[in-house]
Write a protein that holds these residues in place. Structure first.
Motif, PDB file in Angstrom:
ATOM      1  N   ASN A 181       4.249  13.631  23.339  1.00 54.61           N
ATOM      2  CA  ASN A 181       5.234  12.929  22.105  1.00 54.61           C
ATOM      3  C   ASN A 181       6.842  12.898  22.488  1.00 54.61           C
ATOM      4  N   ASN A 182       7.098  13.337  23.635  1.00 53.50           N
ATOM      5  CA  ASN A 182       8.531  13.638  24.192  1.00 53.50           C
ATOM      6  C   ASN A 182       8.865  12.028  24.194  1.00 53.50           C
ATOM      7  N   LYS A 183      10.247  11.851  23.851  1.00 52.25           N
ATOM      8  CA  LYS A 183      10.958  10.643  24.136  1.00 52.25           C
ATOM      9  C   LYS A 183      11.225  10.368  25.562  1.00 52.25           C
ATOM     10  N   PRO A 184      11.096   9.148  26.331  1.00 57.43           N
ATOM     11  CA  PRO A 184      11.296   9.152  27.740  1.00 57.43           C
ATOM     12  C   PRO A 184      12.731   9.744  28.047  1.00 57.43           C
ATOM     13  N   GLU A 185      13.667   9.594  27.392  1.00 54.77           N
ATOM     14  CA  GLU A 185      14.766  10.496  27.854  1.00 54.77           C
ATOM     15  C   GLU A 185      14.773  11.988  27.991  1.00 54.77           C
ATOM     16  N   GLU A 186      13.690  12.618  27.299  1.00 48.89           N
ATOM     17  CA  GLU A 186      13.433  13.881  27.279  1.00 48.89           C
ATOM     18  C   GLU A 186      12.652  14.429  28.497  1.00 48.89           C
ATOM     19  N   PHE A 187      12.298  13.535  29.263  1.00 44.26           N
ATOM     20  CA  PHE A 187      11.345  13.659  30.439  1.00 44.26           C
ATOM     21  C   PHE A 187      12.500  14.356  31.428  1.00 44.26           C
ATOM     22  N   VAL A 188      11.668  14.703  32.670  1.00 40.89           N
ATOM     23  CA  VAL A 188      12.374  15.560  33.813  1.00 40.89           C
ATOM     24  C   VAL A 188      13.257  14.774  34.492  1.00 40.89           C
ATOM     25  N   SER A 189      13.356  13.393  34.880  1.00 39.26           N
ATOM     26  CA  SER A 189      14.095  12.783  35.915  1.00 39.26           C
ATOM     27  C   SER A 189      14.959  11.700  35.158  1.00 39.26           C
ATOM     28  N   GLN A 190      15.765  11.339  36.113  1.00 39.47           N
ATOM     29  CA  GLN A 190      16.690  10.209  35.679  1.00 39.47           C
ATOM     30  C   GLN A 190      15.963   8.644  36.067  1.00 39.47           C
ATOM     31  N   SER A 191      14.639   8.736  36.587  1.00 38.40           N
ATOM     32  CA  SER A 191      14.127   7.684  37.165  1.00 38.40           C
ATOM     33  C   SER A 191      12.819   7.598  36.589  1.00 38.40           C
ATOM     34  N   TYR A 192      12.242   6.340  36.537  1.00 38.14           N
ATOM     35  CA  TYR A 192      10.574   6.207  36.160  1.00 38.14           C
ATOM     36  C   TYR A 192       9.938   5.931  37.427  1.00 38.14           C
ATOM     37  N   LEU A 193       8.757   6.373  37.228  1.00 34.48           N
ATOM     38  CA  LEU A 193       7.574   6.056  38.553  1.00 34.48           C
ATOM     39  C   LEU A 193       6.991   4.884  38.238  1.00 34.48           C
ATOM     40  N   VAL A 194       6.711   4.052  39.564  1.00 36.78           N
ATOM     41  CA  VAL A 194       6.181   2.726  39.231  1.00 36.78           C
ATOM     42  C   VAL A 194       4.997   2.920  40.237  1.00 36.78           C
ATOM     43  N   GLU A 195       3.643   2.589  39.752  1.00 31.58           N
ATOM     44  CA  GLU A 195       2.476   2.631  40.608  1.00 31.58           C
ATOM     45  C   GLU A 195       1.719   1.312  40.246  1.00 31.58           C
ATOM     46  N   MET A 196       1.136   0.820  41.309  1.00 29.41           N
ATOM     47  CA  MET A 196       0.262  -0.377  41.346  1.00 29.41           C
ATOM     48  C   MET A 196      -0.984   0.167  41.721  1.00 29.41           C
ATOM     49  N   SER A 197      -2.027   0.007  41.156  1.00 31.60           N
ATOM     50  CA  SER A 197      -3.381   0.230  41.532  1.00 31.60           C
ATOM     51  C   SER A 197      -4.536  -0.548  41.164  1.00 31.60           C
ATOM     52  N   VAL A 198      -5.544  -0.481  42.260  1.00 32.31           N
ATOM     53  CA  VAL A 198      -6.749  -1.235  41.815  1.00 32.31           C
ATOM     54  C   VAL A 198      -7.994  -0.638  42.122  1.00 32.31           C
ATOM     55  N   LEU A 199      -8.972  -0.519  41.201  1.00 28.28           N
ATOM     56  CA  LEU A 199     -10.070   0.187  41.370  1.00 28.28           C
ATOM     57  C   LEU A 199     -11.088  -0.812  42.022  1.00 28.28           C
ATOM     58  N   ALA A 200     -11.894  -0.416  43.160  1.00 25.04           N
ATOM     59  CA  ALA A 200     -12.895  -1.450  43.567  1.00 25.04           C
ATOM     60  C   ALA A 200     -13.709  -0.538  44.677  1.00 25.04           C
ATOM     61  N   PRO A 201     -14.791  -1.505  44.906  1.00 26.40           N
ATOM     62  CA  PRO A 201     -15.705  -0.679  45.756  1.00 26.40           C
ATOM     63  C   PRO A 201     -15.356  -0.468  46.964  1.00 26.40           C
ATOM     64  N   THR A 202     -15.927   0.415  47.836  1.00 28.71           N
ATOM     65  CA  THR A 202     -15.536   0.730  49.097  1.00 28.71           C
ATOM     66  C   THR A 202     -15.509  -0.391  49.922  1.00 28.71           C
ATOM     67  N   GLY A 203     -14.651  -0.657  51.129  1.00 30.08           N
ATOM     68  CA  GLY A 203     -14.626  -1.785  52.100  1.00 30.08           C
ATOM     69  C   GLY A 203     -13.902  -2.879  51.480  1.00 30.08           C
ATOM     70  N   GLN A 204     -13.161  -2.735  50.610  1.00 31.35           N
ATOM     71  CA  GLN A 204     -12.269  -3.974  49.991  1.00 31.35           C
ATOM     72  C   GLN A 204     -10.995  -3.953  50.647  1.00 31.35           C
ATOM     73  N   GLU A 205     -10.899  -3.996  52.095  1.00 29.27           N
ATOM     74  CA  GLU A 205      -9.496  -3.921  52.479  1.00 29.27           C
ATOM     75  C   GLU A 205      -8.600  -4.941  52.293  1.00 29.27           C
ATOM     76  N   ALA A 206      -8.818  -6.016  52.027  1.00 28.53           N
ATOM     77  CA  ALA A 206      -8.035  -7.258  51.669  1.00 28.53           C
ATOM     78  C   ALA A 206      -7.155  -6.963  50.488  1.00 28.53           C
ATOM     79  N   ILE A 207      -7.574  -5.974  49.558  1.00 22.48           N
ATOM     80  CA  ILE A 207      -6.932  -5.776  48.331  1.00 22.48           C
ATOM     81  C   ILE A 207      -5.695  -4.988  48.884  1.00 22.48           C
ATOM     82  N   GLY A 208      -5.283  -4.290  49.991  1.00 18.09           N
ATOM     83  CA  GLY A 208      -4.226  -3.676  50.328  1.00 18.09           C
ATOM     84  C   GLY A 208      -2.984  -4.822  50.497  1.00 18.09           C
ATOM     85  N   GLU A 209      -3.541  -5.996  51.113  1.00 20.14           N
ATOM     86  CA  GLU A 209      -2.528  -7.184  51.515  1.00 20.14           C
ATOM     87  C   GLU A 209      -2.421  -7.780  50.061  1.00 20.14           C
ATOM     88  N   GLU A 210      -3.138  -7.925  49.464  1.00 19.00           N
ATOM     89  CA  GLU A 210      -2.984  -8.667  47.969  1.00 19.00           C
ATOM     90  C   GLU A 210      -1.702  -7.786  47.417  1.00 19.00           C
TER      91      GLU A 210
END
Length: 182
Positions: A126-155
């Motif tokens: 319940n902390n406000k973002p300003e109360e969190f530890v750093s002066q930056s935001y993390l950014v993540e991009m993810s995809v859940l997929a079956p094994t062997g979907q290597e084209a996802i990385g290029e996308e």
């Protein structure tokens, strides 16, 4: 489509996503509004804006040092309040836990999150973002997929290029970033 929705659709077609493809980066607080506006324009939820989320993540592992990449096995399931006890009995060990608060976007099957973390338990969520530890935001991009979907990385890389120079998303070698001298 949420992870639960995509998991349900995958189960109906007998293809269960079991790998998470992941790119990570960070952006300073003062530039995060510009990134959020860019994501709003590029992502599928342009009409509804971005979703806010508050989450707790606990990462458990069973020792397996043979994996050299960021492609992680992933299982997303509903759990009971005793899940930590259950995983411990299976031999899993808690590696880390944190509370996350931020924004989530969708672009096709990609999920992009922009969030602050607090390396603490759910109680601190319940902390406000300003109360969190750093002066930056993390950014993540993810995809859940079956094994062997290597084209996802290029996308994913192609989409990440559209976010430069605000944020550089890349695969992060945790061991290398924690121990730069090794």
């Amino acid at each position: 489509m949420s992870n639960v929705d995509s998991l349900g659709a995958a189960m109906k077609s007998n293809i269960i996503p079991n790998k998470e493809y992941l790119l990570q980066g960070s952006i300073m607080n003062k530039y995060v509004d510009v990134l959020l506006e860019r994501l709003r324009g590029l992502c599928d939820n342009v009409d509804s804006g971005f979703e806010q989320f508050h989450d707790q993540e606990m990462c458990f592992s069973i020792r397996d040092k043979a994996r050299p990449t960021i492609v992680r096995s992933s299982v997303d399931v509903a759990v009971t309040p005793t899940i930590v006890e259950y995983l411990t009995e299976l031999g899993a060990r808690l590696e880390f836990e944190y509370a996350a608060r931020g924004y989530m976007f969708r672009k096709g099957r990609m999920k992009i999150t922009v969030f602050k973390i607090n390396p603490a338990s759910y109680d601190s969520i319940n902390n406000k973002p300003e109360e969190f530890v750093s002066q930056s935001y993390l950014v993540e991009m993810s995809v859940l997929a079956p094994t062997g979907q290597e084209a996802i990385g290029e996308e994913m890389k192609a989409f990440a290029e559209q976010l430069k120079p605000l944020v550089h998303l890349d695969k992060i070698d945790i061991k290398r970033s924690v121990h730069p001298m090794s």
